[in-house]
Design a protein around this motif. Structure first.
Motif, PDB file in Angstrom:
ATOM      1  N   LEU A   1     -13.751   2.513  -5.812  1.00 29.96           N
ATOM      2  CA  LEU A   1     -14.549   3.729  -5.592  1.00 29.96           C
ATOM      3  C   LEU A   1     -14.565   4.629  -6.820  1.00 29.96           C
ATOM      4  CD1 LEU A   1     -13.286   4.584  -1.996  1.00 29.96           C
ATOM      5  CD2 LEU A   1     -15.534   3.678  -2.625  1.00 29.96           C
ATOM      6  N   ARG A   2     -13.916   4.156  -7.873  1.00 31.03           N
ATOM      7  CA  ARG A   2     -13.866   4.931  -9.102  1.00 31.03           C
ATOM      8  C   ARG A   2     -15.239   4.953  -9.761  1.00 31.03           C
ATOM      9  NH1 ARG A   2      -9.298   5.983 -11.757  1.00 31.03           N
ATOM     10  NH2 ARG A   2      -8.038   4.484 -10.635  1.00 31.03           N
ATOM     11  N   LYS A   3     -15.532   6.026 -10.483  1.00 32.90           N
ATOM     12  CA  LYS A   3     -16.799   6.130 -11.210  1.00 32.90           C
ATOM     13  C   LYS A   3     -16.854   5.053 -12.289  1.00 32.90           C
ATOM     14  CE  LYS A   3     -19.702   9.434 -13.616  1.00 32.90           C
ATOM     15  NZ  LYS A   3     -19.863  10.841 -14.002  1.00 32.90           N
TER      16      LYS A   3
ATOM     17  N   GLU B   1     -24.110  10.233  -7.103  1.00 34.87           N
ATOM     18  CA  GLU B   1     -24.496   9.798  -8.453  1.00 34.87           C
ATOM     19  C   GLU B   1     -25.652   8.806  -8.396  1.00 34.87           C
ATOM     20  OE1 GLU B   1     -19.918  10.175  -9.993  1.00 34.87           O
ATOM     21  OE2 GLU B   1     -20.820   8.177  -9.757  1.00 34.87           O
TER      22      GLU B   1
ATOM     23  N   ALA C   1      -0.312   2.917  -5.660  1.00 33.12           N
ATOM     24  CA  ALA C   1      -1.224   2.086  -4.863  1.00 33.12           C
ATOM     25  C   ALA C   1      -2.668   2.564  -4.972  1.00 33.12           C
ATOM     26  CB  ALA C   1      -0.768   2.101  -3.395  1.00 33.12           C
ATOM     27  N   GLU C   2      -2.900   3.602  -5.772  1.00 36.56           N
ATOM     28  CA  GLU C   2      -4.253   4.185  -5.810  1.00 36.56           C
ATOM     29  C   GLU C   2      -5.296   3.224  -6.387  1.00 36.56           C
ATOM     30  OE1 GLU C   2      -3.767   7.955  -7.809  1.00 36.56           O
ATOM     31  OE2 GLU C   2      -3.637   9.015  -5.895  1.00 36.56           O
TER      32      GLU C   2
ATOM     33  N   LEU D   1       0.430  13.201  -2.563  1.00 40.92           N
ATOM     34  CA  LEU D   1       1.559  13.053  -3.477  1.00 40.92           C
ATOM     35  C   LEU D   1       2.524  14.228  -3.387  1.00 40.92           C
ATOM     36  CD1 LEU D   1      -0.076  11.602  -6.693  1.00 40.92           C
ATOM     37  CD2 LEU D   1       1.626  10.541  -5.231  1.00 40.92           C
TER      38      LEU D   1
ATOM     39  N   ASP E   1     -14.170  11.646 -10.327  1.00 45.70           N
ATOM     40  CA  ASP E   1     -14.300  10.351 -11.006  1.00 45.70           C
ATOM     41  C   ASP E   1     -13.406   9.277 -10.379  1.00 45.70           C
ATOM     42  OD1 ASP E   1     -16.034  11.587 -12.663  1.00 45.70           O
ATOM     43  OD2 ASP E   1     -14.967  11.166 -14.531  1.00 45.70           O
ATOM     44  N   GLY E   2     -12.198   9.642 -10.093  1.00 43.19           N
ATOM     45  CA  GLY E   2     -11.246   8.677  -9.535  1.00 43.19           C
ATOM     46  C   GLY E   2     -10.171   9.428  -8.776  1.00 43.19           C
TER      47      GLY E   2
ATOM     48  N   HIS F   1      -0.626   9.697   3.542  1.00 49.62           N
ATOM     49  CA  HIS F   1      -1.226   8.634   2.731  1.00 49.62           C
ATOM     50  C   HIS F   1      -1.746   7.480   3.594  1.00 49.62           C
ATOM     51  CE1 HIS F   1      -1.529   5.529  -0.312  1.00 49.62           C
ATOM     52  NE2 HIS F   1      -0.558   4.836   0.249  1.00 49.62           N
ATOM     53  N   GLU F   2      -1.081   7.270   4.743  1.00 49.74           N
ATOM     54  CA  GLU F   2      -1.375   6.110   5.570  1.00 49.74           C
ATOM     55  C   GLU F   2      -2.761   6.172   6.208  1.00 49.74           C
ATOM     56  OE1 GLU F   2       1.343   7.729   5.311  1.00 49.74           O
ATOM     57  OE2 GLU F   2       2.863   6.247   4.810  1.00 49.74           O
TER      58      GLU F   2
ATOM     59  N   LYS G   1       0.814  -1.218   0.000  1.00 51.62           N
ATOM     60  CA  LYS G   1       0.000   0.000   0.000  1.00 51.62           C
ATOM     61  C   LYS G   1       0.844   1.262   0.000  1.00 51.62           C
ATOM     62  CE  LYS G   1      -3.301  -2.556   2.734  1.00 51.62           C
ATOM     63  NZ  LYS G   1      -3.664  -2.841   4.120  1.00 51.62           N
ATOM     64  N   CYS G   2       2.142   1.113  -0.020  1.00 51.36           N
ATOM     65  CA  CYS G   2       3.052   2.261   0.042  1.00 51.36           C
ATOM     66  C   CYS G   2       2.959   2.991   1.369  1.00 51.36           C
ATOM     67  CB  CYS G   2       2.816   3.232  -1.125  1.00 51.36           C
ATOM     68  SG  CYS G   2       3.858   4.694  -1.064  1.00 51.36           S
ATOM     69  N   TYR G   3       2.765   2.273   2.441  1.00 56.31           N
ATOM     70  CA  TYR G   3       2.777   2.924   3.756  1.00 56.31           C
ATOM     71  C   TYR G   3       4.218   3.074   4.246  1.00 56.31           C
ATOM     72  CZ  TYR G   3      -2.302   2.245   4.162  1.00 56.31           C
ATOM     73  OH  TYR G   3      -3.641   2.294   3.970  1.00 56.31           O
TER      74      TYR G   3
ATOM     75  N   LEU H   1      -6.087   0.720  -3.735  1.00 53.97           N
ATOM     76  CA  LEU H   1      -6.784   1.218  -2.548  1.00 53.97           C
ATOM     77  C   LEU H   1      -8.138   1.853  -2.883  1.00 53.97           C
ATOM     78  CD1 LEU H   1      -3.742   2.880  -0.736  1.00 53.97           C
ATOM     79  CD2 LEU H   1      -4.890   0.770  -0.068  1.00 53.97           C
ATOM     80  N   TYR H   2      -8.197   2.544  -4.024  1.00 54.73           N
ATOM     81  CA  TYR H   2      -9.403   3.333  -4.311  1.00 54.73           C
ATOM     82  C   TYR H   2     -10.102   2.910  -5.598  1.00 54.73           C
ATOM     83  CZ  TYR H   2      -6.673   6.186  -1.072  1.00 54.73           C
ATOM     84  OH  TYR H   2      -5.918   6.605  -0.012  1.00 54.73           O
TER      85      TYR H   2
ATOM     86  N   PRO I   1       2.481   6.468  -3.306  1.00 61.41           N
ATOM     87  CA  PRO I   1       1.029   6.469  -3.088  1.00 61.41           C
ATOM     88  C   PRO I   1       0.269   6.381  -4.411  1.00 61.41           C
ATOM     89  CG  PRO I   1       2.010   8.094  -1.640  1.00 61.41           C
ATOM     90  CD  PRO I   1       3.121   7.560  -2.525  1.00 61.41           C
ATOM     91  N   GLU I   2       0.826   7.036  -5.426  1.00 61.67           N
ATOM     92  CA  GLU I   2       0.177   7.019  -6.733  1.00 61.67           C
ATOM     93  C   GLU I   2       0.039   5.598  -7.281  1.00 61.67           C
ATOM     94  OE1 GLU I   2       2.481   9.137  -9.634  1.00 61.67           O
ATOM     95  OE2 GLU I   2       0.790   9.341 -11.007  1.00 61.67           O
TER      96      GLU I   2
ATOM     97  N   ARG J   1     -19.915   8.799  -5.409  1.00 54.42           N
ATOM     98  CA  ARG J   1     -20.654   7.641  -5.956  1.00 54.42           C
ATOM     99  C   ARG J   1     -22.086   7.622  -5.382  1.00 54.42           C
ATOM    100  NH1 ARG J   1     -16.189   7.902  -7.933  1.00 54.42           N
ATOM    101  NH2 ARG J   1     -17.439   9.520  -8.914  1.00 54.42           N
TER     102      ARG J   1
END
Lengths: 264, 356
Positions: free
Chosen positions: A258-260, B347, A250-251, B194, B182-183, B330-331, A107-109, A254-255, A247-248, B344
């Motif tokens: 949750l993306r559209k 939407e 691992a996005e 970042l 969106d993401g 980030h953690e 997760k890049c922690y 992690l997420y 972090p980028e 979401r």
């Protein structure tokens, strides 16, 4: 036997610490007379895969084939095995079985200490008289080692609280107040918030250091244990620590859920 | 009832008063030679004869924990056009205003007005009071100076964008419109943990935690910024920049000493540099120890594709007690997950509503 131990104790007390470790090598000195550890260093082993050592094995992503397969390694634990309390050994196995899901590195922690040292990325020591800064390429992790009178951590943190002092040729760093969320490797070896690490950095030649870390955590282990490994100076011309802001990377992991959702 | 533990209002008022007396003249001493309109030096102490302390290897010693926390805005407010410096009296009035603002925020039993940004939400729906956690900029030490803007010169503003840059930024904005959530990649770099614009370079104050630590080793100066534990390790041993093909969020910094000044040259930024989206950013920074507790920080940025001319700024960086805290961003980035989750849900609700 007891007398023998006593004699040894007396000997180790009497002998200067540097003599006890008998380093054949004397490092260049800083302007204030301490061994100069500044530079970019890196471990060259498989400790981050498994402190205890392992045979080669397929990696977790079949489509990557031989890339990111587990390399073989002899291990860096003194005595070979980590002395887990029985219940904790089971937890380690559970971690190992769910490595990709649970490992904070995925997760890049921030990695904590000692893992930061032997991750497969370089780190840089910037050495001053009262402060030694260590900047790790992985995740832009950083720690400040206080070389003055020891101080107490204001709070637990990922990289812990470091107080250092010199014992002859050796930089000794006492690390406390790490949170319980970091691991030791990709094999699920772990600790609690009671972790106490004592690191020893000893120059062994112009371009190598001996690194030792004694690990104590009575909630997890039956006794203190030790890892040791050489660290190598990155001697390439113009070598630099570069950004590895992961972090980028691992996005999606992690997420991503949750993306559209794409509407078509 | 919320007890503020970090700094009481009285302490703060006293602190600001002391700062005003002690710092304002010091700020007068640290104006760059370029700023001819600098107010006269108020005290003879700390004049030209002052020699900065040295590290064991003979370099000016910039080490310590510092803050560039300030009330000075980057750009000069319109109403102050042409006025580069406050007078002493105006500075005092400004400090008084800052004290009163904080006192107001700190009034017990007064939750701030609706901070949630959601229309019609009750005032206490989201409690978002920085001062509660000691994060209001007025609660930390401030590096006072009499400038009306960080950007120097009669204009005191960022020069106009080039037509190309205007077009490029407009296109980026248009493309982003309607896709803000969106993401993760659509969210600001800071929200993604970042990069933050305050790290720069140039180093600029952020809303809170404007703290940094400088450590000097043989041939290197390290500048750690508390947010987001970003370290720039600046070689001063004549090392060249990294190859042109390698780009980084914070670019690549190399430095050298000019008398008492550390000069840092930074190139190799990404196309998405956090600093105003400049594509070919080049930053030159100058750090000069002005007195034991003050670094005069000066910078010039240029990107011929972005701005019609280079522009420069300066602000004092002042020494603080204590240490940096670990800002592990980030953690524990639940805001990022929550933002996406919220989008979401919104939407889904909208879809349900239109299906009815």
């Amino acid at each position: 036997m007891i007398a023998g131990v006593a004699v040894l104790c007396v000997l180790s007390l009497a002998a200067p610490p540097s003599a006890a470790q008998a380093p054949a090598y004397r490092a260049p000195r800083t302007a204030n007379g301490k061994p100069e550890l500044s530079g970019i260093w890196q471990a060259l082993n498989t400790a981050d895969w498994d402190l205890e050592g392992q045979a080669a094995a397929a990696g977790p992503v079949p489509s990557l084939g031989a890339v990111f397969a587990k390399p073989p390694g002899l291990g860096v634990v003194e005595g070979g095995e980590i002395p887990y309390l029985p219940a904790m050994a089971a937890k380690k196995k559970e971690h190992q079985a769910n490595w990709v899901k649970l490992d904070p590195e995925v997760k890049c922690y921030l990695p904590g200490v000692p893992r930061a040292t032997y991750l497969p990325y370089p780190f840089q020591i910037v050495q001053s008289q009262n402060t030694i800064l260590i900047s790790y390429e992985y995740a832009g992790a950083v720690r400040i080692i206080n070389m003055g009178a020891p101080t107490k951590a204001p709070a637990d943190s990922w990289m812990g609280w470091s107080n250092g002092h010199w014992e002859g040729e050796t930089l000794v760093v006492d690390v406390t107040s790490q949170n319980e969320d970091t691991w030791f490797d990709r094999s699920g070896n772990f600790h609690s918030d009671a972790l106490h690490v004592v690191e020893r950095y000893t120059p062994r030649s112009a371009d190598t250091l001996n690194y030792e870390a004694t690990i104590e955590d009575p909630k997890i282990f039956s006794r203190p244990w030790k890892i040791s490994m050489p660290l190598y100076r990155r001697v390439e011309k113009n070598v630099r620590l570069l950004e590895y802001k992961c972090p980028e990377f691992a996005e999606e992991l992690l997420y991503g859920p949750l993306r559209k959702k794409s509407s078509n | 009832m919320i007890r503020r533990s970090l700094v009481s209002t009285t302490t703060l008022a006293a602190m600001i008063a002391v700062l005003l007396i002690a710092q304002a003249p010091a700020a007068g001493q640290v104006q760059s030679p370029a700023t001819k309109a600098a107010p006269p030096k108020a005290t003879p102490a700390g004049g030209k004869s002052w020699t900065p302390p040295r590290t064991p290897d003979g370099k000016p010693d910039l080490q310590g924990v510092w803050t560039n926390n300030t009330v000075t805005p980057l750009e000069r407010p319109k109403e102050l056009a042409g006025k580069e410096f406050y007078t002493e009296a105006e500075m005092q009035a400004l400090a008084k205003q800052e004290r009163e603002r904080l006192a107001q925020v700190e009034d017990e039993g007064q939750p701030p007005a609706n901070h949630s940004g959601v229309e019609g939400a009750p005032a206490d729906d989201v409690h978002y009071d920085f001062s509660q956690f000691g994060l209001d900029r007025g609660q930390a030490k401030l590096a006072w100076n009499r400038r009306t803007s960080i950007i120097v010169g009669p204009q005191g503003t960022v020069p106009p964008l080039t037509p190309d840059a205007r077009k490029r930024l407009a296109e980026i904005r248009a493309k982003a419109k309607g896709h803000e959530f969106d993401g993760p990649e659509n969210l600001p770099l800071g929200a993604r943990c970042l990069a933050r614009p305050n790290v720069g370079p140039p180093l600029l104050p952020s809303a809170y935690n404007s703290n940094l630590q400088i450590v000097q080793g043989a041939g290197y100066v390290a500048i750690e910024t508390e947010m987001i534990h970003d370290v720039r390790i600046i070689p001063t041993d004549g090392r060249p920049h990294i190859p042109e093909s390698i780009h980084q969020w914070y670019g690549d910094s190399v430095g050298h000493w000019e008398d008492n000044t550390l000069v840092i040259d930074t190139t190799n930024f990404t196309e998405l540099t956090p600093f105003k989206g400049a594509q070919n950013l080049h930053v030159i920074e100058r750090l000069t120890l002005a007195d034991e507790d003050t670094i005069l920080y000066q910078f010039t940025v240029e990107d011929p594709g972005m701005w019609t001319k280079p522009w420069s700024g300066e602000l004092p960086i002042t020494k603080i007690d204590g240490q940096l805290y670990e800002y592990a961003c980030h953690e524990a980035n639940s805001p990022l997950a929550n933002t996406l989750r919220g989008a979401r849900v919104a939407e889904e609700r909208a879809a349900n509503k239109s299906a009815k």
